[in-house]
Design a protein around this motif. Sequence first.
Motif, short mmCIF file in Angstrom:
data_model
loop_
_atom_site.label_atom_id
_atom_site.label_comp_id
_atom_site.label_asym_id
_atom_site.label_seq_id
_atom_site.Cartn_x
_atom_site.Cartn_y
_atom_site.Cartn_z
N VAL A 27 -45.11 48.49 -68.09
CA VAL A 27 -44.93 47.29 -67.27
C VAL A 27 -45.95 47.20 -66.14
O VAL A 27 -45.89 46.29 -65.32
CB VAL A 27 -43.49 47.19 -66.69
N LYS A 28 -46.90 48.14 -66.09
CA LYS A 28 -47.86 48.12 -65.00
C LYS A 28 -49.30 47.97 -65.49
O LYS A 28 -49.59 48.09 -66.68
CB LYS A 28 -47.70 49.38 -64.14
N ALA A 29 -50.22 47.74 -64.54
CA ALA A 29 -51.60 47.39 -64.86
C ALA A 29 -52.38 48.58 -65.46
O ALA A 29 -52.00 49.73 -65.30
CB ALA A 29 -52.30 46.89 -63.61
N ALA A 85 -46.21 52.82 -56.73
CA ALA A 85 -45.05 52.48 -55.92
C ALA A 85 -45.13 51.01 -55.55
O ALA A 85 -46.21 50.51 -55.20
CB ALA A 85 -45.02 53.32 -54.66
N ASP A 86 -44.02 50.32 -55.68
CA ASP A 86 -43.90 48.98 -55.10
C ASP A 86 -43.09 49.15 -53.83
O ASP A 86 -42.12 49.90 -53.81
CB ASP A 86 -43.14 48.04 -56.05
N LEU A 87 -43.48 48.45 -52.79
CA LEU A 87 -42.66 48.48 -51.58
C LEU A 87 -41.82 47.20 -51.54
O LEU A 87 -42.36 46.09 -51.60
CB LEU A 87 -43.52 48.59 -50.32
N GLY A 102 -37.27 41.76 -51.51
CA GLY A 102 -37.99 42.26 -52.69
C GLY A 102 -39.44 42.59 -52.43
O GLY A 102 -39.88 42.73 -51.27
N GLU A 103 -40.23 42.67 -53.50
CA GLU A 103 -41.59 43.22 -53.44
C GLU A 103 -42.48 42.55 -52.39
O GLU A 103 -42.66 41.35 -52.40
CB GLU A 103 -42.26 43.10 -54.81
N ILE A 104 -43.04 43.39 -51.53
CA ILE A 104 -44.07 42.89 -50.60
C ILE A 104 -45.41 43.58 -50.83
O ILE A 104 -46.45 43.05 -50.48
CB ILE A 104 -43.65 43.03 -49.11
N ILE A 105 -45.37 44.81 -51.42
CA ILE A 105 -46.61 45.54 -51.69
C ILE A 105 -46.56 46.12 -53.10
O ILE A 105 -45.52 46.60 -53.55
CB ILE A 105 -46.82 46.72 -50.71
N GLY A 106 -47.72 46.06 -53.77
CA GLY A 106 -47.89 46.79 -55.02
C GLY A 106 -49.03 47.77 -54.83
O GLY A 106 -50.06 47.42 -54.24
N GLY A 107 -48.85 49.00 -55.29
CA GLY A 107 -49.94 49.97 -55.12
C GLY A 107 -49.82 51.12 -56.11
O GLY A 107 -48.80 51.28 -56.76
MG MG Z 1 -46.64 43.80 -58.15
#
Ligand code: MG
Length: 429
Positions: free
Chosen positions: A324-326, A342-344, A351-356
């Motif tokens: 499900v990830k890049a 980690a998603d923050l 819900g999601e504010i950061i993707g990293g």
């Molecule tokens: Mg994302």
Amino acid sequence: MEKILITNIAKYVGSEIELDGWVANFRSSGKIGFWQIRDGSDFCQAILDVKVLSNEKWEEAQKVTLESSVKIIGTVAKHPKKEEYELQVKDFEFYQIAADYPIAKKDHGPDFLLDNRHLWLRSSHQWAIQRIRNTLILATYEYFNQNNFIKIDSPILTPSACEGTTELFELEYFGDKAYLSQSGQLYLEAAIFAHGKVFDFGPVFRAEKSKTRRHLTEFWMMDAEMAFADLAENMRVQEELVRYMVKSILEKNQQELLILERNVKPLENILKPFYKITHAEAVKKLQELGSDIKVGDDLGADDETILTKQFDNPIFVTHYPKEVKAFYMKRDLEDDSHVLCADLLAPEGYGEIIGGSQREDNYDALLERIKEHNLPESAFSWYLDLRKYGSVPHAGFGFGLERITAWVCGIAHIRETIPFPRTINRLNP
Ligand code: MG
Ligand code: 4AD
């Protein structure tokens, strides 16, 4: 006589000053008129007294309309009980008596307000939101400046996708195809080899068909990238940054939070450590809460809402399934089924504010991922080069400014957090 901004008015109690602004509201009780003035920096009340003004000026004052623009000369006084300041008007001049203003005090529907976004920006809620957004931008620059990051501007016109090919805006580029950037990440990965720690901050584009309260087609992303960093270090920096941003809001924007009627208690939790759970733990918790999510599924928008309502501080959800990830995320060497990401997620249902994630730094593994994801190898040859010439473990993340602003402001829909929102069915004004 000094020309002042309302934000500095407290310094001028007892003095005669001049200010320019707009009439945001007005009422009259026969011989006294009250104008609520805003000048962009703040609001104050101007008091017009029939006994003070000339007859001619008093008559002119009766022509006032909502949003009329004025120059006012008067004496500053402090409200006897509140931390509010008033202006005893001695003289005034209209720049313009405004035509009938379409946005009245009564409730308008969202479509009407969005059609009139060019005017709606003036209303106090919208004013407060943009000022909070501005503080979040400033805090971001401050934090990175204090922590040895430099700003690298990544391009907006790109030859390939960063975050999957289904959400790309495509355009004709001198006989070739180009795409509007979805994230500057890949370019920042190149820049860490020159500068170590970098960030960008600019508009990105997603041709998202989703009509949720969390999605825009054009939004502002901040990407950060660090050489010699792993997943844990990546999360540490995110936590410190978000804490710094929210603390700045609590320090600088109490008035705005009050206008928005934001309960600041949850924001004050920001000083406590953020929560950390794995994707597998999140799925288990969600199933207990009644979601039909299955092991291996991505978290849907509803799942994020249900999950984050359980928490009073941001939550890192780590180790998502690789499917499900890049393509660029590094697999966990201990368990190849998930990635070091980690998603923050912001609490209170946001819900999601950061993707990293940590990035794949091995040439062969990255090449394999590019092939698996059916990405055009030639367009990524420069990106693969980075794994040939001094490759290092590295990690980074990106936040959506509008998502963070919506959470901090406590507002339901992300479209109010950007001056001129672009969504699947809105390009105007
Ligand atoms: Mg994302
Ligand atoms: O999770 P995303 O897709 O991650 C990336 O683009 C990475 N390349 C970032 C990186 O590692 N440098 O997007 C990052 C953030 C999301 O967490 C979300 O806050 C926001 O961007 N975002 C959106 N905001 C508004 N409207 C949309 N359609 C958004 N899509 C993502």
